[in-house]
Design an enzyme around this catalytic site. Structure first.
Site, PDB file in Angstrom:
ATOM      1  CE  LYS A  33      -3.282   2.522   3.017  1.00 17.37           C
ATOM      2  NZ  LYS A  33      -2.280   3.880   3.245  1.00 17.37           N
ATOM      3  CG  HIS A  67      -5.474   6.743   3.878  1.00 17.69           C
ATOM      4  ND1 HIS A  67      -5.810   7.608   4.795  1.00 17.69           N
ATOM      5  CD2 HIS A  67      -4.450   5.915   4.178  1.00 17.69           C
ATOM      6  CE1 HIS A  67      -4.702   7.763   5.568  1.00 17.69           C
ATOM      7  NE2 HIS A  67      -3.808   6.553   5.058  1.00 17.69           N
TER       8      HIS A  67
END
Length: 433
Positions: free
Chosen positions: A181, A273
């Site tokens: 990520k 996010h």
């Protein structure tokens, strides 16, 4: 003064009102300012978030009465407000937020106001697409059904060039993790260009899949101006990636809706996010809750969103973490205390909560006890800080997951698993702060 009525805020209160099935219902916590009664405060919230203004008007169309919000229940400093469906443009998340989470936060009559949750009616829900793949679609893609999905951010979060980033990603994949990520503030800087990073990560992914026989993917951050995000999403698709990551709060619901269309057409998923969320959800008396943010993002189409650990380095109690998980995973959410309202998702797919922030192998059993298996675990510093490096760190985390699934203590399992033993020797069962 003529004695003529000036304000009409109390017209928005009716404690005998029974919400209709088509009403949108919101729950707020409120604190009136000095000299303001509870009735004055809640009338202002209902008024400002729907059709009202600060004074009576000379001309009011007849339809106005049917569009007014109604404060229908007050319990201490909590108020329930019903909004007619006609107030809202279907499929328009920014317009919804402009009403129920707009000017009301700036009213001087309130010292604090917090949007706790909203129950959305079926007709409104069905105007949104929700997640493209959701939990079941992503499990099918990875062929992983019995455990959480796992991922890691190369740490430190900024500073690696594209080659270094890709090599750390390769080590992470070879240690058994499903995902690598980007962190929230890595996009396309001079030292790590997005397109170069994607191309190098693609080569490393293909090599990792060949060596492990497992599906590997990445949460690569496309956050930028909306047209550039669409361009970056297409590049990811052309390179065979299944995900794109978006900093959904800073990008905004409109951009997320646009990218849901783009990524949906490409058969891809959105990793959300939540960077900047704590600027408005950390204060328990003002702003909005993370569970409502998770709800609105699931509605507009994210497949997974950060939800906290409850035991890691970031704020978020166990109750908050579980409420977020319920909103994301349950098909029919039950009301809970003054935290959640009921919510039937009417066909919208379940989404993954994502646990991140201070995770390491030693606290995996506690995290699984909180979340169960339907969660994405992001364990970054907790693998990169392993004495033998990221590959060994990832193996230690996978060993901790295996031990937890088999109901064997980590300490017992570590006797025959070197990487886990070394992780426990460094961190033990530490809860980072």
């Amino acid at each position: 003064m003529t004695g003529e009525k000036i304000e009409w805020y109390h017209d928005f209160i009716n404690l005998k009102y029974k919400p209709r099935k088509t009403d949108l219902k919101a729950l707020y916590y409120f604190e009136p300012a000095k000299g303001i009664t509870k009735e004055d405060a809640i009338g202002r919230v209902a008024s400002e978030s729907s059709t009202g203004t600060w004074t009576t008007l000379a001309l009011i169309p007849a339809r106005m009465k049917n569009l007014m919000a109604t404060a229908y229940k007050v319990n201490g400093n909590f108020v329930y407000i019903a909004y007619p469906l006609e107030l809202w443009e279907k499929g328009n998340a920014p317009q919804l937020l402009s009403g129920i989470a707009g000017n009301i936060f700036g009213m001087k009559a309130l010292d604090n106001l917090r949007l706790i949750d909203v129950s959305l009616p079926e007709e409104y829900i069905r105007s949104f697409q929700g997640p493209n793949l959701g939990i079941q679609g992503l499990r099918k893609y990875f062929k992983v059904y019995h455990r959480p999905l796992t991922g890691a951010v190369p740490k430190p979060k900024l500073g690696f060039n594209a080659e270094e980033h890709a090599k750390i990603g390769f080590e992470t994949w070879l240690g058994g993790f499903d995902l690598v990520k980007d962190d929230e503030n890595l996009t396309s800087q001079s030292f790590n260009n997005f397109y170069k990073r994607v191309d190098l990560m693609t080569k490393m992914r293909d090599r990792a899949e060949k060596e492990t026989g497992e599906v590997k993917d990445a949460l690569i951050n496309i956050t930028a101006e909306t047209e550039e995000m669409k361009k970056r999403a297409k590049h990811l698709h052309d390179k065979g990636w299944k995900y794109a990551m978006i900093d959904v709060v800073v990008a905004g619901t409109a951009a997320v809706q646009t990218l849901r269309e783009t990524l949906g057409d490409l058969g891809m998923a959105i990793h959300a996010h939540r960077a900047m969320h704590a600027s408005f959800d950390r204060n328990s008396r003002h702003g909005m809750t993370m569970q409502f943010l998770a709800k609105i993002m699931k509605l507009v189409g994210v497949d997974q969103i950060h939800s906290g650990t409850a035991i890691g380095k970031l704020v978020g109690s166990k109750e908050e973490v579980l409420s977020i998980a319920n909103v994301l995973r349950e098909k029919n959410v039950k009301p809970y205390k003054k935290v959640l309202l009921e919510q039937n998702w009417h066909g919208i797919k379940p989404a993954f909560p994502v646990s991140s922030g201070g995770m390491h192998p030693g606290i995996i059993p506690e995290e699984i006890d909180i979340y169960g298996k339907d969660v994405v675990l992001l364990i970054s510093g907790g693998i990169h800080g392993h004495p033998k490096g990221p590959r060994a760190g990832a193996r230690a985390a996978m060993q901790a997951l295996e031990a937890t699934r088999k109901k064997i203590s980590l300490e017992e399992f570590s006797k025959t698993h070197t990487e886990l033993r070394e992780a426990l020797e460094k961190w033990g069962r530490l809860h980072p702060k």
